[in-house]
Design a protein around this motif. Sequence first.
Motif, PDB file in Angstrom:
ATOM      1  N   GLU A  48       0.827  -1.204   0.000  1.00  0.00           N
ATOM      2  CA  GLU A  48       0.000   0.000   0.000  1.00  0.00           C
ATOM      3  C   GLU A  48       0.863   1.256   0.000  1.00  0.00           C
ATOM      4  O   GLU A  48       0.527   2.247  -0.657  1.00  0.00           O
ATOM      5  N   GLU A  51       2.080   1.798  -3.493  1.00  0.00           N
ATOM      6  CA  GLU A  51       0.993   2.320  -4.318  1.00  0.00           C
ATOM      7  C   GLU A  51       0.778   3.810  -4.063  1.00  0.00           C
ATOM      8  O   GLU A  51       0.576   4.595  -4.986  1.00  0.00           O
ATOM      9  N   THR A  52       0.857   4.199  -2.803  1.00  0.00           N
ATOM     10  CA  THR A  52       0.708   5.612  -2.445  1.00  0.00           C
ATOM     11  C   THR A  52       1.830   6.446  -3.048  1.00  0.00           C
ATOM     12  O   THR A  52       1.583   7.516  -3.614  1.00  0.00           O
ATOM     13  N   LYS A  55       1.193   6.909  -6.810  1.00  0.00           N
ATOM     14  CA  LYS A  55       0.137   7.879  -7.098  1.00  0.00           C
ATOM     15  C   LYS A  55       0.598   9.308  -6.854  1.00  0.00           C
ATOM     16  O   LYS A  55       0.305  10.207  -7.642  1.00  0.00           O
TER      17      LYS A  55
END
Length: 68
Positions: A48, A51-52, A55
Amino acid sequence: LKKSGFRYQIFEDAFVELEVDIRKRILKDFNRKEQDFESLDAYNDYLELLETYSKIIFFLLLLRMMQC
């Protein structure tokens, strides 16, 4: 011009191409495997976080491109 700076575009959308490139660069530096973690929850938290990061970098690049 040098050919080393050019790449063939795989995806039709240039923004998808940019996002894939960002993910590849991040995964090159952050390449830990599931075996490196004590639990599956810790590994999922790590994914996660990646992924952050992806982005955030993608949106920062989009903002920069829009300012030009």
